[in-house]
Scaffold this active site. Structure first.
Site, PDB file in Angstrom:
ATOM      1  N   ASN A  12     -11.868   3.782   6.935  1.00 40.54           N
ATOM      2  CA  ASN A  12     -10.642   4.564   7.107  1.00 40.54           C
ATOM      3  C   ASN A  12      -9.386   3.695   7.232  1.00 40.54           C
ATOM      4  O   ASN A  12      -8.311   4.205   7.480  1.00 40.54           O
ATOM      5  CB  ASN A  12     -10.757   5.514   8.299  1.00 40.54           C
ATOM      6  CG  ASN A  12     -10.929   4.803   9.611  1.00 40.54           C
ATOM      7  OD1 ASN A  12     -11.191   3.602   9.652  1.00 40.54           O
ATOM      8  ND2 ASN A  12     -10.810   5.527  10.701  1.00 40.54           N
ATOM      9  N   CYS A  13      -9.517   2.390   7.008  1.00 39.63           N
ATOM     10  CA  CYS A  13      -8.372   1.476   7.021  1.00 39.63           C
ATOM     11  C   CYS A  13      -7.634   1.588   5.683  1.00 39.63           C
ATOM     12  O   CYS A  13      -8.245   1.499   4.612  1.00 39.63           O
ATOM     13  CB  CYS A  13      -8.861   0.047   7.259  1.00 39.63           C
ATOM     14  SG  CYS A  13      -7.590  -1.213   7.036  1.00 39.63           S
ATOM     15  N   ASP A  14      -6.332   1.783   5.707  1.00 39.72           N
ATOM     16  CA  ASP A  14      -5.549   1.931   4.481  1.00 39.72           C
ATOM     17  C   ASP A  14      -5.629   0.704   3.578  1.00 39.72           C
ATOM     18  O   ASP A  14      -5.729   0.844   2.356  1.00 39.72           O
ATOM     19  CB  ASP A  14      -4.080   2.212   4.810  1.00 39.72           C
ATOM     20  CG  ASP A  14      -3.851   3.613   5.336  1.00 39.72           C
ATOM     21  OD1 ASP A  14      -4.694   4.497   5.073  1.00 39.72           O
ATOM     22  OD2 ASP A  14      -2.833   3.823   6.025  1.00 39.72           O
TER      23      ASP A  14
END
Length: 119
Positions: A12-14
């Site tokens: 979920n890290c951009d």
């Protein structure tokens, strides 16, 4: 370090998402290792620290780092930093790309293009 690209991070890290999209759009086969899902046992953190230095890998700007006790954050040594990153994988800057004897931290399209010789 493996012959196949391995991208380490948290799904979920951009920045990890951008790296994954770049790899996929450029046809680079890779394996994604999510610290939270896949754990830390197979993460070559010691190799990365040896190659890059713990200070390159430790994300001092992270919410996790800011939330540590002051005693945990002061007078860091390689051993203490390594233990912190193993216990708290979100302290590792991301993504980490491990491919063909090369370890890279972070994502910049031009660096990936140069690494994979894809323009």
């Amino acid at each position: 370090m493996s012959a196949q690209a391995v991208l380490y991070g948290i799904k979920n890290c951009d920045t990890v998402r951008k790296a994954r999209q770049w790899l996929e759009s450029h046809g680079v086969p890779y394996v994604f290792h999510d610290y939270r899902v896949d754990g830390m046992a197979a993460v070559p953190l010691e190799v990365w620290v040896e190659a890059l230095g713990w200070d390159v890998l430790l994300n001092r700007a992270s919410t996790t780092f800011r939330g540590l006790d002051a005693a945990e954050k002061t007078d860091l040594t390689p051993v203490r930093a390594l233990a912190l990153m193993k216990a708290n994988p979100t302290l590792i800057k991301r993504p980490v790309l491990d491919w063909a004897g090369h370890v890279q931290v972070g994502f910049k399209p031009e660096q990936y293009a140069g690494l994979f010789d894809k323009k």
